[in-house]
Write an enzyme that holds these catalytic residues in place. Structure first.
Site, PDB file in Angstrom:
ATOM      1  N   CYS A  17       0.835  -1.200   0.000  1.00 54.18           N
ATOM      2  CA  CYS A  17       0.000   0.000   0.000  1.00 54.18           C
ATOM      3  C   CYS A  17       0.865   1.243   0.000  1.00 54.18           C
ATOM      4  CB  CYS A  17      -0.937   0.007   1.210  1.00 54.18           C
ATOM      5  SG  CYS A  17      -1.952  -1.477   1.337  1.00 54.18           S
ATOM      6  N   CYS A  87      -0.411  -8.323 -37.004  1.00 51.75           N
ATOM      7  CA  CYS A  87      -0.301  -9.321 -38.082  1.00 51.75           C
ATOM      8  C   CYS A  87       0.113  -8.667 -39.395  1.00 51.75           C
ATOM      9  CB  CYS A  87      -1.621 -10.069 -38.250  1.00 51.75           C
ATOM     10  SG  CYS A  87      -3.048  -9.006 -38.562  1.00 51.75           S
ATOM     11  N   HIS A 390      -7.506  -9.856 -40.868  1.00 50.63           N
ATOM     12  CA  HIS A 390      -6.265 -10.501 -40.431  1.00 50.63           C
ATOM     13  C   HIS A 390      -5.352 -10.727 -41.634  1.00 50.63           C
ATOM     14  CE1 HIS A 390      -3.625 -12.932 -37.995  1.00 50.63           C
ATOM     15  NE2 HIS A 390      -3.819 -14.007 -38.748  1.00 50.63           N
TER      16      HIS A 390
END
Length: 439
Positions: A17, A87, A390
């Site tokens: 924390c 891609c 794609h």
């Protein structure tokens, strides 16, 4: 009565924390706990990474064995991991890696040390906020090509190359889908520019000059001195414009790295190879549409220097010089009133013997084999739009065809390749007589 374990746990909570912690103890215990936990995390992460890598290597060895002609052989091809809609980049990189003369040039370049001092030899993980300008596209491209076809892994992550792309090509920042052809042009242009100037003051044009296979006569200068990019992909077009009023002819020579071909309108409704409605669209139809005499419309009036005003005219392209690697881009995306649509027409293309002689300005000056091309790679777009879908690639390597789908690489056959709806075709100039098939 609180023991040391409880103190350690409390301080661990303080570490977790950290946003709420302001003061440390006089002995700096919180900071020590932070450092201790960070070391534990790093150690666990490293051991887990080694364990996963070992499993991957073991599974890779089994998955990369395939049968060819009844005997088991190792699949040496390496895939490229998708970093988030990358891609488009992977398909281009795999295609270029199978252009042997082009790929070998970069793989034989000496490595460039981009970092000095304490960071030398260490891998740096970059973020968008870093201001590191000490990057080299040529170097990262070289390292990526060297990682392919080694057979040591199933997939290579091109994050370092993608970081450099983000740095020097702002159009490709982010993780949205991009146009593979546009990326290829930007990539080749920037490789060309960097090779001209060298890196860190060291010119790399000397290697091009020493390469006997890239002679001066094969070089085509685009935006300055020749590099391997223009020596391999560079060709020259002759653009002829004739005024229909006075007959004045204007000629201009334009260098090119690729040719963008329209799919003729009469074929745009024919989507599959076996569809019966109308004749089959071939690559010859696209090339003929590109080079045939064309009358310019009212929006493209030619400024005639003899008439001293814009006039109706005709235009025709001739190929004045063919490149060693002929890159043909089929214009599958076009704008309508509000949208950019895809032309999904199947275009028949040859695997061997693409004859470009009839498109030459002076075909009589070319040798019998200098106009014949054999296919080396094909980029395919799957889907309906340029901003979606794609990309994959087919490429020939040592007589075998492979399908590259990001991390996955599979052995395929010629019948599968010729059925693909090509987007970008890479043809390599034939060096020796090998058959009589022609387009």
């Amino acid at each position: 009565w609180i023991n040391t374990d409880v103190v350690f746990l409390l301080q661990a909570c303080i570490y977790r924390c950290d946003d709420f912690v302001v003061n440390d103890t006089k002995l700096g215990l919180v900071q020590k706990v932070r450092e201790h936990l960070q070391n534990l995390e790093n150690s666990a992460f490293t051991s887990d990474r080694h364990r996963k890598r070992k499993l991957l290597e073991n599974s890779s060895l089994n998955s990369k064995l395939l049968k060819v002609n009844g005997s088991t052989t190792a699949l040496c091809a390496t895939g490229l991991r998708n970093l988030g809609n990358t891609c488009f980049m992977n398909a281009i990189l795999q295609s270029l890696s199978n252009i042997q003369q082009f790929c070998c040039y970069f793989k034989e370049l000496p490595a460039v040390e981009l970092r000095n001092g304490k960071t030398a030899g260490r891998r740096t993980y970059h973020t968008r906020s870093q201001g590191d300008n000490n990057v080299s596209l040529v170097e990262e491209f070289r390292k990526t090509l060297c990682a392919l076809w080694q057979g040591s892994q199933t997939a290579f992550s091109p994050e370092s190359l993608f970081y450099v792309v983000w740095k020097i090509m702002p159009n490709f920042r982010g993780y949205q889908q991009q146009d593979a052809h546009e990326f290829m042009r930007y990539l080749l242009d920037h490789l060309h520019l960097e090779l001209q100037g060298g890196f860190n003051g060291v010119s790399r044009s000397v290697i091009l000059q020493e390469n006997s296979s890239l002679t001066a006569s094969s070089k085509c200068c685009i935006n300055g001195a020749s590099t391997v990019v223009t020596a391999i992909f560079g060709g020259i077009l002759q653009n002829e414009v004739n005024c229909l009023i006075c007959g004045t002819e204007s000629r201009k020579f334009d260098p090119f790295l690729d040719l963008s071909l329209d799919i003729p309108s009469q074929f745009r409704n024919k989507r599959t190879k076996n569809q019966e409605n109308g004749p089959m669209c071939t690559l010859r139809d696209c090339l003929r549409s590109f080079t045939d005499l064309e009358e310019l419309d009212e929006t493209e009036l030619y400024m005639c220097h003899k008439c001293k005003k814009k006039q109706k005219s005709t235009k025709k392209f001739w190929i004045q010089k063919l490149p060693k690697v002929l890159c043909l881009h089929l214009k599958r995306f076009h704008w309508t009133a509000y949208l950019r649509n895809k032309v999904d027409t199947y275009v028949e293309f040859p695997l061997r013997g693409l004859d470009m002689k009839c498109y030459l300005l002076e075909p009589e000056n070319s040798g019998p084999e200098s106009c014949l091309y054999d296919l080396a790679a094909v980029v395919v777009h799957h889907g309906s739009g340029v901003g979606s879908g794609h990309y994959t690639a087919y490429a020939a390597h040592e007589g075998r065809w492979f399908h590259f789908n990001d991390s996955t690489v599979t052995l395929t056959d010629e019948e599968t390749v010729v059925k693909a709806k090509a987007y970008i075709l890479f043809y390599v100039e034939r060096q020796a007589k090998s058959g009589s098939d022609k387009l």
